[in-house]
Design an enzyme around this catalytic site. Structure first.
Site, PDB file in Angstrom:
ATOM      1  N   GLU A 122      67.161  35.301  63.945  1.00  0.00           N
ATOM      2  CA  GLU A 122      66.440  35.089  65.195  1.00  0.00           C
ATOM      3  C   GLU A 122      65.761  33.731  65.254  1.00  0.00           C
ATOM      4  OE1 GLU A 122      63.298  37.944  65.594  1.00  0.00           O
ATOM      5  OE2 GLU A 122      62.224  37.229  63.824  1.00  0.00           O
ATOM      6  N   GLY A 147      53.098  41.439  60.427  1.00  0.00           N
ATOM      7  CA  GLY A 147      53.994  42.566  60.681  1.00  0.00           C
ATOM      8  C   GLY A 147      54.126  43.473  59.473  1.00  0.00           C
ATOM      9  N   GLY A 179      63.593  36.978  61.131  1.00  0.00           N
ATOM     10  CA  GLY A 179      63.499  35.766  60.318  1.00  0.00           C
ATOM     11  C   GLY A 179      63.095  34.611  61.198  1.00  0.00           C
ATOM     12  N   THR A 203      56.296  39.979  53.375  1.00  0.00           N
ATOM     13  CA  THR A 203      57.104  39.657  54.554  1.00  0.00           C
ATOM     14  C   THR A 203      58.567  39.934  54.254  1.00  0.00           C
ATOM     15  OG1 THR A 203      57.943  37.887  55.990  1.00  0.00           O
ATOM     16  CG2 THR A 203      57.098  37.220  53.857  1.00  0.00           C
ATOM     17  N   ILE A 204      59.238  40.594  55.183  1.00  0.00           N
ATOM     18  CA  ILE A 204      60.674  40.814  54.987  1.00  0.00           C
ATOM     19  C   ILE A 204      61.454  39.527  55.238  1.00  0.00           C
ATOM     20  CG2 ILE A 204      60.508  43.259  55.588  1.00  0.00           C
ATOM     21  CD1 ILE A 204      61.818  42.607  58.273  1.00  0.00           C
ATOM     22  N   ASP A 205      60.785  38.507  55.803  1.00  0.00           N
ATOM     23  CA  ASP A 205      61.461  37.235  56.054  1.00  0.00           C
ATOM     24  C   ASP A 205      61.702  36.447  54.773  1.00  0.00           C
ATOM     25  OD1 ASP A 205      61.231  37.964  58.673  1.00  0.00           O
ATOM     26  OD2 ASP A 205      59.800  36.401  59.234  1.00  0.00           O
ATOM     27  N   TYR A 219      63.022  45.828  63.600  1.00  0.00           N
ATOM     28  CA  TYR A 219      61.878  46.724  63.591  1.00  0.00           C
ATOM     29  C   TYR A 219      62.129  47.981  62.763  1.00  0.00           C
ATOM     30  CZ  TYR A 219      59.650  43.860  67.146  1.00  0.00           C
ATOM     31  OH  TYR A 219      59.059  42.822  67.806  1.00  0.00           O
ATOM     32  N   ASP A 233      52.518  34.154  55.707  1.00  0.00           N
ATOM     33  CA  ASP A 233      51.961  32.805  55.749  1.00  0.00           C
ATOM     34  C   ASP A 233      50.719  32.716  56.626  1.00  0.00           C
ATOM     35  OD1 ASP A 233      53.600  33.330  57.949  1.00  0.00           O
ATOM     36  OD2 ASP A 233      54.218  31.246  58.178  1.00  0.00           O
TER      37      ASP A 233
END
Length: 431
Positions: free
Chosen positions: A252, A25, A192, A145-147, A312, A120
């Protein structure tokens, strides 16, 4: 780290080729990595190409979706959002045939070095390519990644996370003001998939009422009712102080930790190329909203509860200065490491220094996949966030707090304790 300024093939004197692709993403700062890597590689005598749409075309053996990158074309893209090369979630290692076609396509393109920008899953694909090519193609990944769920040295953030946190916290602040103005509750679902890092940090930064993240729960799988009661308990506790508004931030990823049967639409969701459930297809906010409304109605509590997804709109945002700075170092470091003969690593920054981490160090020996960094709920950072939340805790089940809370829930003290204590005990703080 020092490397020769020029790297030329000895046979035809043509510059060697470095390719850049983006997987997974979007995240703020992708273009900063592309720009920094391309500029440094060109300065070192390499030809640089961008591969569009991640591995999407390569797995088909298609080499037609490639563009040559020049300094003048990338020199001002570092402060823009999105990805000039686009991205995809195509898995290059989904089977041996796909992996072989990817390697063949890279060979046809004359790629000597490959920089993969991703999380990942992208790192796992890069590790498989590195394993198969055995140094013939130098490969590194850059953590995106924003996670914030990659295990980086010194617990460093992945790029894009700081921008997502800043913008997400701003959205939550606006929702808090709206909730206060209109006397309502917002259940805000944050991205997340495996880690609750973004949800927790947005909550902590904005001062939201509470966050609910999967790491809090002791058991691997848990029922939706525990999350519902955590939120309903917070609503009741806040009402005892005279407030009928609030914002709960829910990661999430709790959807992946729940029993599938407790999510009404989970059976209709599909998996992506890496086998992950499409959490975006699960209307977690709507499911939670309806369950919380039903629980409040059962207790005779009149409250307006709405669901709001945040995710998003964060991924292609203009990066904040931290991520602009960070990605420039990562892109530069990726090129310098490759040209020094390195390969098979993830490029990180620790203590201001480029710190390569081998793919082997990143792999989980039990699963063979890239390890996921989750929120450590034993740290002071988490404990501070939790201490500022308004949610039921063990002392709330002692008098006089218990009777006061039970009165607002229109329950006896014993009934309130029986109903809500399990949701507290289910979390790490309640163990």
């Amino acid at each position: 780290m020092t490397v020769p300024i020029a790297t030329m093939k000895s046979d035809d004197k043509q510059p060697e080729t470095l390719a850049i692709l983006v997987g997974g993403g979007p995240a703020p700062g992708i273009n900063g990595v592309i720009a920094s890597a391309a500029i440094e590689a060109i300065k070192c005598g390499l030809r640089v190409v961008g591969i569009r749409d991640g591995y999407r075309w390569l797995v088909e053996g298609d080499t037609g979706h490639v563009v040559e990158l020049k300094i003048e074309e990338v020199s001002r893209i570092h402060f823009t959002g999105g990805s000039i090369l686009r991205t995809s979630r195509t898995n290059p290692a989904r089977d041996e045939a796909s992996l072989g076609r990817v390697i063949d396509a890279l060979t046809v393109l004359g790629v000597r070095y490959l920089i993969c920008i991703g999380g990942d899953d992208t790192t796992y694909g890069a590790a498989r390519i590195a394993e198969r090519t055995r140094g013939r193609i130098g490969i590194v990944t850059v953590p995106k990644t924003i996670d914030n769920d990659l295990p980086l040295p010194e617990n460093a953030a992945t790029f894009g996370f700081e921008t997502a946190r800043a913008i997400g916290a701003g959205i939550i602040e606006s929702l808090m003001e709206d909730a206060r103005t209109t006397s309502r509750w917002y259940l805000t679902i944050s991205m997340g998939r495996k880690s609750g890092s973004l949800a927790l940090s947005m909550c902590k930064s904005a001062g939201a009422t509470l966050a609910v993240i999967p790491e809090e729960f002791q058991d691997k799988k848990f029922d939706l009712a525990l999350v519902v009661d955590t939120i309903v308990g917070a609503i009741i506790k806040r009402r005892t102080s005279g407030h009928d508004d609030g914002v709960a931030v829910i990661a999430e990823g709790i959807a992946e930790r729940m029993d599938v049967g407790s999510l009404a639409s989970a059976a209709d969701s599909h998996a992506d190329a890496y086998g992950h459930v499409h959490i975006a297809d699960i209307p977690l906010g709507i499911v939670l909203r309806d369950q919380v409304r039903a629980a409040l109605k059962q207790l005779g509590i009149d409250a307006t509860v709405l669901a709001k997804d945040i995710g998003y709109e964060l991924r292609c945002a203009k990066p904040v200065p931290f991520d602009v700075d960070y990605t420039r170092t990562l892109g530069y470091g990726a090129v310098r490491h490759l040209l020094s003969g390195g390969s098979g690593v993830l490029i990180a920054v620790a203590g201001g220094r480029v710190t390569p981490v081998s793919f082997e160090q990143l792999l989980d020996p039990n699963t063979g996949r890239i390890r996921v960094r989750t929120v450590d709920v034993s740290t002071e950072s988490y404990q501070v966030a939790r201490s500022y939340m308004i949610r039921l805790e063990l002392p709330d089940f002692e008098e006089p707090a218990l009777s006061r809370l039970a009165e607002h829930a229109k329950l006896s003290a014993a009934a309130f304790k029986a109903r809500f204590l399990p949701s507290v005990r289910a979390t790490t703080d309640g163990s």
